[in-house]
Design a protein around this motif. Sequence first.
Motif, PDB file in Angstrom:
ATOM      1  N   MET A   1     -16.817  -1.398  -3.335  1.00 41.15           N
ATOM      2  CA  MET A   1     -15.641  -1.320  -2.486  1.00 41.15           C
ATOM      3  C   MET A   1     -15.816  -2.240  -1.287  1.00 41.15           C
ATOM      4  O   MET A   1     -16.830  -2.158  -0.584  1.00 41.15           O
ATOM      5  CB  MET A   1     -15.408   0.114  -1.991  1.00 41.15           C
ATOM      6  N   ALA A   2     -14.843  -3.129  -1.059  1.00 40.41           N
ATOM      7  CA  ALA A   2     -14.823  -3.944   0.150  1.00 40.41           C
ATOM      8  C   ALA A   2     -13.869  -3.279   1.129  1.00 40.41           C
ATOM      9  O   ALA A   2     -12.710  -3.034   0.811  1.00 40.41           O
ATOM     10  CB  ALA A   2     -14.345  -5.360  -0.160  1.00 40.41           C
ATOM     11  N   SER A   3     -14.357  -2.962   2.300  1.00 40.75           N
ATOM     12  CA  SER A   3     -13.565  -2.229   3.281  1.00 40.75           C
ATOM     13  C   SER A   3     -13.491  -3.006   4.580  1.00 40.75           C
ATOM     14  O   SER A   3     -14.464  -3.656   4.984  1.00 40.75           O
ATOM     15  CB  SER A   3     -14.204  -0.853   3.533  1.00 40.75           C
ATOM     16  N   ALA A   4     -12.329  -2.956   5.211  1.00 37.91           N
ATOM     17  CA  ALA A   4     -12.214  -3.513   6.558  1.00 37.91           C
ATOM     18  C   ALA A   4     -13.011  -2.641   7.509  1.00 37.91           C
ATOM     19  O   ALA A   4     -13.075  -1.421   7.374  1.00 37.91           O
ATOM     20  CB  ALA A   4     -10.754  -3.569   6.986  1.00 37.91           C
ATOM     21  N   LEU A   5     -13.640  -3.273   8.464  1.00 37.74           N
ATOM     22  CA  LEU A   5     -14.541  -2.579   9.369  1.00 37.74           C
ATOM     23  C   LEU A   5     -13.756  -1.888  10.474  1.00 37.74           C
ATOM     24  O   LEU A   5     -12.942  -2.497  11.158  1.00 37.74           O
ATOM     25  CB  LEU A   5     -15.500  -3.599   9.977  1.00 37.74           C
TER      26      LEU A   5
ATOM     27  N   THR B   1     -10.658   3.082   7.831  1.00 31.65           N
ATOM     28  CA  THR B   1     -10.375   1.689   7.497  1.00 31.65           C
ATOM     29  C   THR B   1      -8.889   1.535   7.258  1.00 31.65           C
ATOM     30  O   THR B   1      -8.208   2.505   6.893  1.00 31.65           O
ATOM     31  CB  THR B   1     -11.170   1.233   6.257  1.00 31.65           C
ATOM     32  N   TYR B   2      -8.362   0.342   7.473  1.00 32.45           N
ATOM     33  CA  TYR B   2      -6.949   0.093   7.236  1.00 32.45           C
ATOM     34  C   TYR B   2      -6.702  -0.619   5.919  1.00 32.45           C
ATOM     35  O   TYR B   2      -5.561  -0.855   5.542  1.00 32.45           O
ATOM     36  CB  TYR B   2      -6.325  -0.709   8.395  1.00 32.45           C
ATOM     37  N   LEU B   3      -7.776  -0.960   5.174  1.00 35.59           N
ATOM     38  CA  LEU B   3      -7.604  -1.506   3.827  1.00 35.59           C
ATOM     39  C   LEU B   3      -8.893  -1.291   3.048  1.00 35.59           C
ATOM     40  O   LEU B   3      -9.977  -1.158   3.607  1.00 35.59           O
ATOM     41  CB  LEU B   3      -7.218  -2.989   3.847  1.00 35.59           C
TER      42      LEU B   3
ATOM     43  N   ARG C   1      -8.537  -9.369   7.143  1.00 35.35           N
ATOM     44  CA  ARG C   1      -7.199  -9.609   7.686  1.00 35.35           C
ATOM     45  C   ARG C   1      -6.177  -9.682   6.566  1.00 35.35           C
ATOM     46  O   ARG C   1      -5.166  -9.003   6.572  1.00 35.35           O
ATOM     47  CB  ARG C   1      -7.141 -10.902   8.498  1.00 35.35           C
ATOM     48  N   TYR C   2      -6.444 -10.526   5.579  1.00 33.90           N
ATOM     49  CA  TYR C   2      -5.601 -10.633   4.399  1.00 33.90           C
ATOM     50  C   TYR C   2      -6.194  -9.800   3.269  1.00 33.90           C
ATOM     51  O   TYR C   2      -7.408  -9.701   3.130  1.00 33.90           O
ATOM     52  CB  TYR C   2      -5.514 -12.084   3.918  1.00 33.90           C
ATOM     53  N   ILE C   3      -5.316  -9.227   2.465  1.00 34.09           N
ATOM     54  CA  ILE C   3      -5.734  -8.627   1.208  1.00 34.09           C
ATOM     55  C   ILE C   3      -4.662  -8.973   0.186  1.00 34.09           C
ATOM     56  O   ILE C   3      -3.466  -8.874   0.470  1.00 34.09           O
ATOM     57  CB  ILE C   3      -5.950  -7.098   1.308  1.00 34.09           C
TER      58      ILE C   3
ATOM     59  N   VAL D   1       4.798  -0.331  -4.463  1.00 35.52           N
ATOM     60  CA  VAL D   1       4.953  -0.221  -3.017  1.00 35.52           C
ATOM     61  C   VAL D   1       5.613   1.121  -2.748  1.00 35.52           C
ATOM     62  O   VAL D   1       6.643   1.443  -3.360  1.00 35.52           O
ATOM     63  CB  VAL D   1       5.806  -1.364  -2.440  1.00 35.52           C
ATOM     64  N   THR D   2       5.040   1.920  -1.871  1.00 39.72           N
ATOM     65  CA  THR D   2       5.544   3.271  -1.617  1.00 39.72           C
ATOM     66  C   THR D   2       6.283   3.339  -0.285  1.00 39.72           C
ATOM     67  O   THR D   2       6.196   2.427   0.538  1.00 39.72           O
ATOM     68  CB  THR D   2       4.389   4.283  -1.610  1.00 39.72           C
ATOM     69  N   ARG D   3       6.976   4.447  -0.091  1.00 39.91           N
ATOM     70  CA  ARG D   3       7.774   4.622   1.130  1.00 39.91           C
ATOM     71  C   ARG D   3       6.910   4.716   2.383  1.00 39.91           C
ATOM     72  O   ARG D   3       7.387   4.404   3.479  1.00 39.91           O
ATOM     73  CB  ARG D   3       8.636   5.896   1.010  1.00 39.91           C
ATOM     74  N   ASP D   4       5.677   5.153   2.242  1.00 41.20           N
ATOM     75  CA  ASP D   4       4.792   5.245   3.417  1.00 41.20           C
ATOM     76  C   ASP D   4       3.975   3.972   3.603  1.00 41.20           C
ATOM     77  O   ASP D   4       2.894   3.989   4.184  1.00 41.20           O
ATOM     78  CB  ASP D   4       3.879   6.469   3.323  1.00 41.20           C
ATOM     79  N   ASN D   5       4.515   2.853   3.080  1.00 37.08           N
ATOM     80  CA  ASN D   5       3.954   1.518   3.361  1.00 37.08           C
ATOM     81  C   ASN D   5       2.588   1.304   2.718  1.00 37.08           C
ATOM     82  O   ASN D   5       1.712   0.663   3.284  1.00 37.08           O
ATOM     83  CB  ASN D   5       3.849   1.297   4.867  1.00 37.08           C
ATOM     84  N   LEU D   6       2.408   1.834   1.521  1.00 40.54           N
ATOM     85  CA  LEU D   6       1.170   1.685   0.772  1.00 40.54           C
ATOM     86  C   LEU D   6       1.419   0.781  -0.428  1.00 40.54           C
ATOM     87  O   LEU D   6       2.374   0.985  -1.181  1.00 40.54           O
ATOM     88  CB  LEU D   6       0.674   3.055   0.307  1.00 40.54           C
ATOM     89  N   LEU D   7       0.579  -0.242  -0.587  1.00 40.88           N
ATOM     90  CA  LEU D   7       0.649  -1.126  -1.747  1.00 40.88           C
ATOM     91  C   LEU D   7      -0.540  -0.813  -2.641  1.00 40.88           C
ATOM     92  O   LEU D   7      -1.691  -0.878  -2.206  1.00 40.88           O
ATOM     93  CB  LEU D   7       0.640  -2.591  -1.325  1.00 40.88           C
TER      94      LEU D   7
END
Length: 388
Positions: free
Chosen positions: A1-5, A152-154, A290-292, A308-314
């Motif tokens: 898993m690659a995770s944003a810090l 994490t945000y991604l 930054r980009y994913i 893509v979901t209503r709660d802004n999840l891809l």
Amino acid sequence: MASALVRDDLIADEASHGIELPAFGRYATGIFYLDKTSHEEAEKEFNSLAESLGIQVIYWRDVPTNQEAVGAVARKSEPLSRQVFVTADVDEETFKRHVFILRKRATHELQRPGRRFYICSLAPKTIVYKGLFTSDQLWEYYLDLKNPDFLTYLALVHTRFSTNTFPSWERAHPLRVLAHNGEINTLRGNVNLMKAREGVMKSEQYGDELKKLYPVVEPNLSDSGSCDCVLEFLTQVGNRSLPEAVMTMVPEAWQNDRTMSQEKRDFYHWSACVMEPWDGPALISFTDGRYIGAILDRNGLRPSRFYVTRDNLLIMASEVGVYDVDPKDVTLKIRLKHALINTNRIEMPPPPPPSSPPPPSPHTRQTIVSYHDVERVPTDHTLPDEPD
């Protein structure tokens, strides 16, 4: 898993050891695979190399793991996972460049016959957790991921069977920038031409340090690992954004596309002169914190779908049903078409007024291609702000 810090879990853990981390972006971290019996010597050499580059090693820690969570084959070849934190008293861009030099030189210079030394990642914005196990076992093996303070945000999670290479901890995905499903069938030519470029490449920022980063493609890597090395090099040394570097390496089938804008065609025409395509069939996902995003090569033969979901999840995966989503929460469901980049961190410039001529745009700034059906996303569907 690659995770944003994100720092919350790190702050809590290091505070318990009396260590205070610098501000976000002012330190880098990564996990190393080392020998359990000789890791101290390798770490000492790494510390010396870091010091010679003006980088301070803050701290080494044992990465908490659960050996019982993985299979017998994985346990027999299990490395010692050690995490390092480094910092330097320079601006953010210079620090990022120095960290890349440190990672690349350490990989080239600290490996020895009989010594295990592999850097999963070393970066200010991402961290890679991976190994010789399934995606379900990932969460049980790395205890950091069970910490409720881990934020994490991604996240880029990858799982697949190794088919044309022998599986190992080091070859597991994600790599430092990408995760790959498929194969690179033009690999020998790609690697040879990248090696040939090393004799003519120059960089004002890296200067004499550039030659110390060679070979760009590190030895004994899989096709995915070779591709990852070049993509990382283009972003770090070539100062390209990640989407632009991906488009250069994995171009769209643009020559006979009559619907393509002239601006995009000019970019592909230019990029075809500077680098040959890395052709699959391949599905490549990528992130730098930054980009994913994800892209298919121009053959378009690998499956991939995203929601893509209503709660802004891809959510993207190779097959349908990997992740359960309530249908009423889905605003867009579509397959990833060839040469389509999906990313949640790209800002689209507003189109010029119809009465004005199209403004000239440098080819190297074109980082979006072929969104096709994405215009079906509701106009009120906004993207999250980039974290501070």
